[in-house]
Scaffold this active site. Structure first.
Site, PDB file in Angstrom:
ATOM      1  CE  LYS A 161      -2.065  -1.351   3.753  1.00 43.65           C
ATOM      2  NZ  LYS A 161      -1.530  -2.911   4.014  1.00 43.65           N
ATOM      3  CG  ASN A 203      -0.889  -2.210  13.893  1.00 42.13           C
ATOM      4  OD1 ASN A 203      -0.983  -1.146  13.683  1.00 42.13           O
ATOM      5  ND2 ASN A 203      -1.733  -3.108  14.178  1.00 42.13           N
ATOM      6  N   GLY A 255       3.376  -1.139   8.722  1.00 42.18           N
ATOM      7  CA  GLY A 255       4.640  -0.845   8.150  1.00 42.18           C
ATOM      8  C   GLY A 255       4.607  -0.561   6.668  1.00 42.18           C
ATOM      9  CB  THR A 279       3.021  -6.016  15.412  1.00 41.34           C
ATOM     10  OG1 THR A 279       2.062  -5.110  16.201  1.00 41.34           O
ATOM     11  CG2 THR A 279       2.596  -6.414  14.012  1.00 41.34           C
ATOM     12  CD  GLN A 307      -2.805  -2.717  10.885  1.00 38.26           C
ATOM     13  OE1 GLN A 307      -3.887  -1.882  10.803  1.00 38.26           O
ATOM     14  NE2 GLN A 307      -1.763  -2.352  11.039  1.00 38.26           N
ATOM     15  NE  ARG A 309       5.946 -11.330  13.438  1.00 40.83           N
ATOM     16  CZ  ARG A 309       4.620 -11.248  14.065  1.00 40.83           C
ATOM     17  NH1 ARG A 309       4.276 -12.229  14.592  1.00 40.83           N
ATOM     18  NH2 ARG A 309       3.821 -10.253  13.573  1.00 40.83           N
TER      19      ARG A 309
HETATM   20  P1  IMP Z   1      -1.652  -6.781  16.130  1.00 44.81           P
HETATM   21  O1  IMP Z   1      -2.535  -5.728  15.096  1.00 44.81           O
HETATM   22  O2  IMP Z   1      -0.233  -6.253  16.568  1.00 44.81           O
HETATM   23  O3  IMP Z   1      -2.372  -6.845  17.521  1.00 44.81           O
HETATM   24  O4  IMP Z   1      -1.530  -8.001  15.282  1.00 44.81           O
HETATM   25  C1  IMP Z   1      -2.384  -9.024  15.281  1.00 44.81           C
HETATM   26  C2  IMP Z   1      -2.234  -9.671  14.091  1.00 44.81           C
HETATM   27  O5  IMP Z   1      -2.116  -8.596  12.851  1.00 44.81           O
HETATM   28  C3  IMP Z   1      -1.000 -10.372  13.967  1.00 44.81           C
HETATM   29  O6  IMP Z   1      -1.007 -11.663  13.104  1.00 44.81           O
HETATM   30  C4  IMP Z   1       0.039  -9.552  13.052  1.00 44.81           C
HETATM   31  O7  IMP Z   1       1.101  -9.890  12.544  1.00 44.81           O
HETATM   32  C5  IMP Z   1      -1.027  -8.885  11.930  1.00 44.81           C
HETATM   33  N1  IMP Z   1      -0.753  -7.711  11.798  1.00 44.81           N
HETATM   34  C6  IMP Z   1      -0.795  -6.419  12.375  1.00 44.81           C
HETATM   35  N2  IMP Z   1      -0.489  -5.227  11.631  1.00 44.81           N
HETATM   36  C7  IMP Z   1       0.215  -5.848  10.470  1.00 44.81           C
HETATM   37  C8  IMP Z   1       0.659  -5.370   9.179  1.00 44.81           C
HETATM   38  O8  IMP Z   1       0.625  -4.181   8.834  1.00 44.81           O
HETATM   39  N3  IMP Z   1       1.023  -6.084   8.275  1.00 44.81           N
HETATM   40  C9  IMP Z   1       0.727  -7.610   8.234  1.00 44.81           C
HETATM   41  N4  IMP Z   1       0.286  -8.136   9.512  1.00 44.81           N
HETATM   42  C10 IMP Z   1      -0.134  -7.107  10.484  1.00 44.81           C
END
Ligand code: IMP
Length: 434
Positions: free
Chosen positions: A18, A40, A42, A132, A228, A307
Site C-alpha cells: 500500500k 503495527n 509498516g 506485532t 493492515q 519476522r
Molecule cells: P496486532 O495488530 O499487533 O495486534 O497483531 C494482530 C495480527 O495482525 C498479527 O497476526 C499481526 O502479524 C497482524 N498484523 C498487524 N499489523 C499488520 C501489518 O501491518 N501487516 C501484516 N500483518 C499485520
C-alpha cells in the site's frame, strides 16, 4: 456532491504494498489520513533512491504540500510517533504542526499496552495470536473500557495527564502482577517521558474530524490510507487471528470522523500471491520450497517485526470477498515481478468443505476449506522494465486478466518493482498516477 477522495485498502493479510501506491497518490492529494491501526503497520516507500519505512506517520509526509492526519480511529503511540518525527527531520523531511495533525480523540498507546501485549502473548504459549507487540489490542480494549483510556487530548493538560498516568498505571501494575506475576512498571519514568512527549506533540493535536469535513466540503482531495489488510479486520477477518480495528473501507467514516459518502473511489491493493504474518488460517500457504522461493524473491520479511512472512499462491476467493466488503472500484496488483521464473502458477478459485463447493465465503470456516486451484503457465522474462500492459509476456497478461475476471473488479494498476516508476497503468480511472 460526488467525492473526490480516494480510499486505499489492503485486500489480503497486510503487507500488500500500500505504501508505494499511497505515496504515488499523495502527490495529488491535499490530505493523507490514517483511520485505523497504529504502529503495527509498516509502509515502505522508495523515493529518490532513498528508502523510508514508516509505521505511524502517513506516507504523504514525503510530499511537501500534503497535510498528514492521524484520525480518531488510530491507536496512536506518541513514543513511536516522536521517534519517527525526529528520524524524518534528520533526513531533512519537514514535519510540524502545519503538515502533521493528530486527532484529539485518538487513543494513546501507553507503555503498559505494549507490556501487556507481550505478557499476554507469552501466557498464551502455543495459542498466541502472533501480534506485532505494539500494544494495539490492549489499547483498543481500554478505548472500549473508557475509564482506563488516555487520549491525545489528554496531552494538552499535563497536570491531569500525570494524575491519569499514576492512577491507571498503578491499576495496571496490580493487574499484571496478579495475572502474569510480572515486575511492576516504574510509573515515575512514564510520567517524565509523557511530560516531554506532551510538550513536543501538543501543537499538532486538533479536531481532525472538522478539518477533514471542511476539506470535503471544499472539494479538496483526501486520501484515506488503510493499515493492515482486510483479512485482519476485527469483524470481517479471521477472528481471533486479526488486529483490533476495522481496517476495510467501512472503517473510514468512523475512524476519520467523516460521512460514508466521503470514502470516494476505493482502490484495493493486492499482491500477485498471498502472504500472512502471525498465526491463523491460510488456505493457500506453501510450507515448502515454492513458498521459500516466493519469500526470497519478494523479500517477504516483516517491516515492523522482521519476522519471515508465510507465503502461498494467490487466493482469489479471499480477494473477491474483501473487494466486495469495501466496494472496491479498482485493483492494484503488486509484486507481479516476484512471480517471474515459475514454470506454472496456481490461483485458488474455489473452496470445498467436506467435498462440497462452498457458496458464500465465511472467514470463520477458513481453517476447514480445501482449495480448488486453477493452473496457469508462468513466464521467464524479466518484467521489471515493462511500463505498458502490452510489454508484459502473454502469460503475465493472462494471469492479470484472469484475476480481474475472478474477482470481478478491473486491475487498474500493476506494480513490477519497488520504484515509483516501475508501475503499469492499465485501464485505471486514476489518471493522476500517470
Ligand atoms: P496486532 O495488530 O499487533 O495486534 O497483531 C494482530 C495480527 O495482525 C498479527 O497476526 C499481526 O502479524 C497482524 N498484523 C498487524 N499489523 C499488520 C501489518 O501491518 N501487516 C501484516 N500483518 C499485520
Amino acid at each position: 456532491m460526488e467525492s473526490n477522495n480516494i480510499t486505499v485498502v489492503g485486500l489480503q493479510w497486510g503487507d500488500e504494498g500500500k505504501g508505494k501506491i499511497v505515496d504515488a497518490l499523495a502527490r495529488t492529494s491535499c490530505y493523507v489520513t490514517r483511520y485505523c491501526g497504529g504502529a503495527n503497520a509498516g509502509h515502505t516507500v522508495k523515493a529518490g533512491g532513498e528508502k523510508f519505512a514508516l509505521h505511524l506517520i502517513p506516507c504523504g509526509i514525503l510530499h511537501e504540500k500534503v497535510i498528514n492526519v492521524i484520525g480518531n480511529g488510530v491507536a496512536f503511540d506518541p513514543e513511536v510517533a516522536w521517534g519517527e518525527i525526529v528520524a524524518l527531520r534528520e533526513r531533512h523531511i519537514r514535519i510540524d504542526s502545519e503538515n502533521f495533525r493528530i486527532s484529539s480523540c485518538a487513543q494513546l498507546v501507553m507503555p503498559w499496552h505494549k507490556y501487556q501485549d507481550k505478557l499476554n502473548e507469552q501466557s498464551l504459549g502455543r495459542n498466541k495470536i502472533g501480534t506485532t507487540a505494539r500494544g494495539i489490542g490492549p489499547c483498543y480494549a481500554d478505548k472500549a473500557n473508557r475509564s482506563t483510556s488516555i487520549r491525545a487530548c489528554d496531552l494538552l493538560d499535563v497536570a491531569s495527564l500525570e494524575q491519569k498516568i499514576r492512577h491507571i498505571g498503578q491499576q495496571k501494575n496490580t493487574v499484571f502482577a496478579a495475572l502474569y506475576n510480572a515486575a511492576p512498571m516504574d510509573i515515575g519514568t512514564i510520567v517524565a517521558q509523557f511530560r516531554s512527549l506532551a510538550e513536543n506533540l501538543s501543537p499538532m493535536i486538533c479536531n481532525t474530524s472538522a478539518l477533514l469535513r471542511n476539506a470535503c466540503q471544499a472539494g479538496r482531495r483526501i486520501l484515506f490510507e488503510g493499515g493492515q489488510g482486510s483479512m485482519l479486520d476485527i469483524d470481517h477477518g479471521t477472528y481471533p487471528y486479526v488486529t483490533s480495528s476495522p481496517v476495510t473501507a467501512c472503517g473510514v467514516p468512523a475512524g476519520a470522523g467523516v460521512s460514508p459518502k466521503s470514502v470516494g473511489r476505493v482502490l484495493g491493493i493486492m499482491k500477485a500471491y498471498t502472504t500472512r504474518v502471525g498465526a491463523g488460517p491460510f488456505p493457500t500457504e506453501l510450507d515448502n520450497e515454492i513458498g521459500q522461493a516466493i519469500r526470497d524473491a519478494g523479500h517477504e520479511y516483516g517491516t515492523t517485526t522482521g519476522r519471515p512472512r508465510r507465503c502461498g499462491w494467490l487466493d482469489a476467493m479471499v480477494v473477491r470477498y474483501t473487494a466486495s466488503l469495501s466496494g472496491v472500484d479498482e485493483l492494484a496488483l503488486m509484486l507481479l515481478d516476484v512471480l517471474t521464473g515459475f514454470d506454472e502458477l496456481k490461483i485458488c478459485t474455489g473452496y470445498k468443505i467436506d467435498g462440497e463447493i462452498v457458496k458464500d465465503f465465511d472467514p470463520a470456516r477458513l481453517d476447514e476449506v480445501e482449495c480448488v486451484y486453477e493452473t496457469m503457465p508462468g513466464w521467464q522474462q524479466d518484467i521489471t522494465d515493462c511500463r505498458k500492459f502490452s510489454e508484459l509476456p502473454a502469460e503475465a497478461q493472462n494471469y492479470v486478466r484472469r484475476i480481474s475476471e475472478i474477482v470481478g473488479v478491473p486491475v487498474g494498476i500493476i506494480s513490477v518493482g519497488p520504484e515509483r516508476t516501475q508501475t503499469i497503468l492499465h485501464e485505471s480511472e486514476i489518471k493522476e498516477l500517470a
